[in-house]
Design an enzyme around this catalytic site. Sequence first.
Site, short mmCIF file in Angstrom:
data_model
loop_
_atom_site.label_atom_id
_atom_site.label_comp_id
_atom_site.label_asym_id
_atom_site.label_seq_id
_atom_site.Cartn_x
_atom_site.Cartn_y
_atom_site.Cartn_z
N ASP A 46 85.86 103.65 10.90
CA ASP A 46 87.27 104.04 10.98
C ASP A 46 87.81 104.71 9.71
O ASP A 46 88.78 105.45 9.76
CB ASP A 46 88.14 102.80 11.30
CG ASP A 46 87.85 101.63 10.37
OD1 ASP A 46 87.06 101.79 9.41
OD2 ASP A 46 88.41 100.53 10.58
N HIS A 47 87.17 104.49 8.57
CA HIS A 47 87.71 105.02 7.31
C HIS A 47 87.19 106.43 7.00
O HIS A 47 87.97 107.35 6.79
CB HIS A 47 87.32 104.10 6.14
CG HIS A 47 88.11 102.84 6.03
ND1 HIS A 47 88.08 101.86 6.97
CD2 HIS A 47 88.96 102.41 5.07
CE1 HIS A 47 88.87 100.87 6.60
NE2 HIS A 47 89.42 101.17 5.45
N SER A 105 92.59 96.25 -2.20
CA SER A 105 91.44 96.36 -1.30
C SER A 105 90.34 95.35 -1.59
O SER A 105 90.23 94.82 -2.70
CB SER A 105 90.91 97.77 -1.42
OG SER A 105 89.53 97.83 -1.22
N ARG A 165 87.28 96.35 -1.58
CA ARG A 165 86.12 97.18 -1.91
C ARG A 165 85.33 96.60 -3.08
O ARG A 165 85.83 96.52 -4.20
CB ARG A 165 86.56 98.63 -2.17
CG ARG A 165 87.44 98.83 -3.37
CD ARG A 165 88.01 100.25 -3.42
NE ARG A 165 88.99 100.44 -2.36
CZ ARG A 165 90.03 101.26 -2.42
NH1 ARG A 165 90.22 102.01 -3.48
NH2 ARG A 165 90.88 101.35 -1.41
N ARG A 217 100.37 100.22 2.09
CA ARG A 217 100.17 100.37 0.64
C ARG A 217 100.71 101.70 0.16
O ARG A 217 100.51 102.72 0.82
CB ARG A 217 98.67 100.31 0.28
CG ARG A 217 98.15 98.91 0.42
CD ARG A 217 96.74 98.73 -0.13
NE ARG A 217 96.45 97.31 -0.04
CZ ARG A 217 95.27 96.80 0.27
NH1 ARG A 217 94.24 97.59 0.48
NH2 ARG A 217 95.12 95.49 0.34
N ASP A 219 87.34 93.86 4.61
CA ASP A 219 88.53 94.68 4.39
C ASP A 219 89.69 93.73 4.19
O ASP A 219 89.81 92.71 4.88
CB ASP A 219 88.78 95.57 5.62
CG ASP A 219 89.84 96.62 5.33
OD1 ASP A 219 89.48 97.80 5.16
OD2 ASP A 219 91.03 96.26 5.25
C1 MIC Z 1 92.41 99.80 1.96
O1 MIC Z 1 93.35 99.70 2.74
O2 MIC Z 1 92.54 99.87 0.72
C2 MIC Z 1 91.01 99.81 2.53
C3 MIC Z 1 90.46 101.15 2.33
O3 MIC Z 1 91.04 99.55 3.90
C4 MIC Z 1 90.22 98.73 1.80
C5 MIC Z 1 88.79 98.73 2.10
C6 MIC Z 1 88.02 99.76 1.36
O4 MIC Z 1 88.33 100.06 0.21
O5 MIC Z 1 87.06 100.27 1.96
C7 MIC Z 1 90.75 97.30 2.00
O6 MIC Z 1 91.89 97.13 2.32
O7 MIC Z 1 90.02 96.34 1.76
FE1 SF4 Z 2 92.62 101.62 7.06
FE2 SF4 Z 2 93.05 99.99 4.99
FE3 SF4 Z 2 94.86 101.80 5.74
FE4 SF4 Z 2 94.42 99.71 7.27
S1 SF4 Z 2 95.24 99.67 5.20
S2 SF4 Z 2 94.64 101.83 7.94
S3 SF4 Z 2 92.24 99.42 7.00
S4 SF4 Z 2 92.84 102.21 4.92
#
Ligand code: MIC
Ligand code: SF4
Length: 646
Positions: free
Chosen positions: A62-63, A536, A538, A378, A117
């Site tokens: 999805d990313h 995140s 990550r 975010r 995630d």
């Molecule tokens: C995000 O919203 O920051 C992400 C991208 O979904 C991350 C995961 C990632 O960095 O791959 C998260 O929320 O954990």
């Molecule tokens: Fe994707 Fe993270 Fe954004 Fe949710 S907050 S849509 S999981 S990048």
Amino acid sequence: MNIVEKILDSHKVYGKLEAGSVIGISVDEVYTQDATGTMAWLQFEAMGVDRVKVPLAVSYVDHNMVQSNFMNPDDHAFLESAAARFGAYFSRPGNGICHQVNLERFSAPGKVVLGTDSHTPTNGGAGMLAIGVGGLDAATVMAGAPFELTMPKVMGVRLSGKLQRPWVTAMDVILELLRRLTVKGGVGRVLEYCGDGVNDLNVTERATITNMGAELGATTSVFPSDERTLRYLSAQGREKNWVALQPDSGATYDEEIEIDLASIEPLIAMPHSPDKVVPVRELAGTKVNQVCIGSCTNSSYQAMATVAGILKGRTIAPGVNLLVNPGSRQVYGMIARDAHLVDMFAAGARMLESSCGPCIGMGGAPGSGQVSVRSYNRNFEGRSGTKDAKVYLASPVMCAIAAVTGELTDLRQSGVDVPIVEEAESYSVNDNMLVVPQANAASIRIVKGPNIKEVPVKDPIGDEIRAEVLIKLGDNVTTDDIMPAGAKVLPFRSNIPAISEFVFSNIDAGFAAKAAAAKARGGGIVAGGENYGQGSSREHAALAPMYLGIQAIVAKSYARIHRANLINFGILPLVFKNPLDYDGIGVGDVLIFKNVKDTITGNQVYTVSIGKSGDTFECTSNLNDREKDLVMMGGLLPYTKFKTGN
Ligand code: MIC
Ligand code: SF4
């Protein structure tokens, strides 16, 4: 018992359910997404286990959906083959964002789910204990280990009254909590929603609230499972997954706060933090250039149909771009079926695929200095892909009104009618994009494109650390600051040497080069303030610094997932014993720690001397027994190999 205690009690493998003690729990489901999942599955493979040992595992894509070269599609092919080989469902690209699809198709009250995630708590809207973890923690649990966590405090959030619909939505409830508690307010806590007001919210609204509980730093958030949960699961054709889940009468909480839903007004988070929340009316008149609606936070059928109702028969204001990314193919299909999509198109919306998209800077970056209003979760500086963009977070209703009026308004004064849309009676279920795991998979070949590289492993810790402070940062440093995302960087998630070049690149473009030079002299140190590593899950924000030779972080406090990731990759997460000592160190100082191993296994109080001045200060590491072993051995991968003899 409250709900959190009930779920933990029924899953407990070891430990005591007392705030602060270490507990191990069994896990019912683990899911991964593509940006963190490649590492998780590579790590799982490295553990030498034949098949996942949890009842349900799902690998989502999805990313990394912008396929500007071979890297992202290669990752997808790897994930598809790894899922087939190791016994996980594979949610094909286009099926939707992991949290929303998981809520729709796999959520089950009373069960425990881990996801790689930070917004995994979305599933708490359906009464699950849903926790975001790093990839290596997920891999270890999929390999059969219990999940270990420090028993959090349980904060009861007592809701009363009813929302002033249609102006006020679930998004405003979580913004109100962020306003009150800030991005640090949930650290070390699970939020359990209770009280009569819970009945006013349906499951997808609850999921918006638990999704964004991640922004409070909470371990997770959970709602009871009641008639409304039954209704949602039935509408998904899954009433068999329903069980009732309520706190016992007289259940207590470690802390409690109260929210009268009727008193909440439309709110908005200002740049660049989800807790900079004010009433929208205070910003009335602010011109808007971009509006983004959807993501894993606000993509329910109800939200999308409401947005379409606002857009119907109108055109988005001149100078405004409207981007919509519905969170799942299920919802996308339903808004197409009911012609809401036609109203969105007709108004000028740019419809994106069901993926994270602009939320993570995968396309849809705003222009220089532009104002972007998003129904996402975010708004950290630079995350949108544009460093000087001003990103605001608000409800889908506010976003749609901003799209047609071109400015932020006191919603009720906007002159725009907002329809009241009821929760869907039934959802159109089509699981044809979920590939079911098969038995007899041992001969399936795992496909690895040229950008997929081995996971680097740290050496066991030495007895002396002599490393240079390479960067000094303030409070609430995000993992987006440490390891940026976006269309340029995300494709390197499977290639640690390449992604390491981007560590702290938005703050100090020369960081990676400085770190490489320092590595030859003994390595680097990062200094931070409170809540270091928020955001995140990550693990690249730990793994890439480890690759660059970072030995330790010295900070005032840490976000939960990031601290776990640091330990998993053998980086010492040190805390200033006296926070004022933060002021005494600066970039370029060489910090010397002696007798490191004895201190880790002993009292964990390190006397650190500052090279030039010879001044000293004290740090602690607060590691539990398992964490001590991990740091000593260089992280969870060497530790697991040692334990399993592989
Ligand atoms: C995000 O919203 O920051 C992400 C991208 O979904 C991350 C995961 C990632 O960095 O791959 C998260 O929320 O954990
Ligand atoms: Fe994707 Fe993270 Fe954004 Fe949710 S907050 S849509 S999981 S990048």
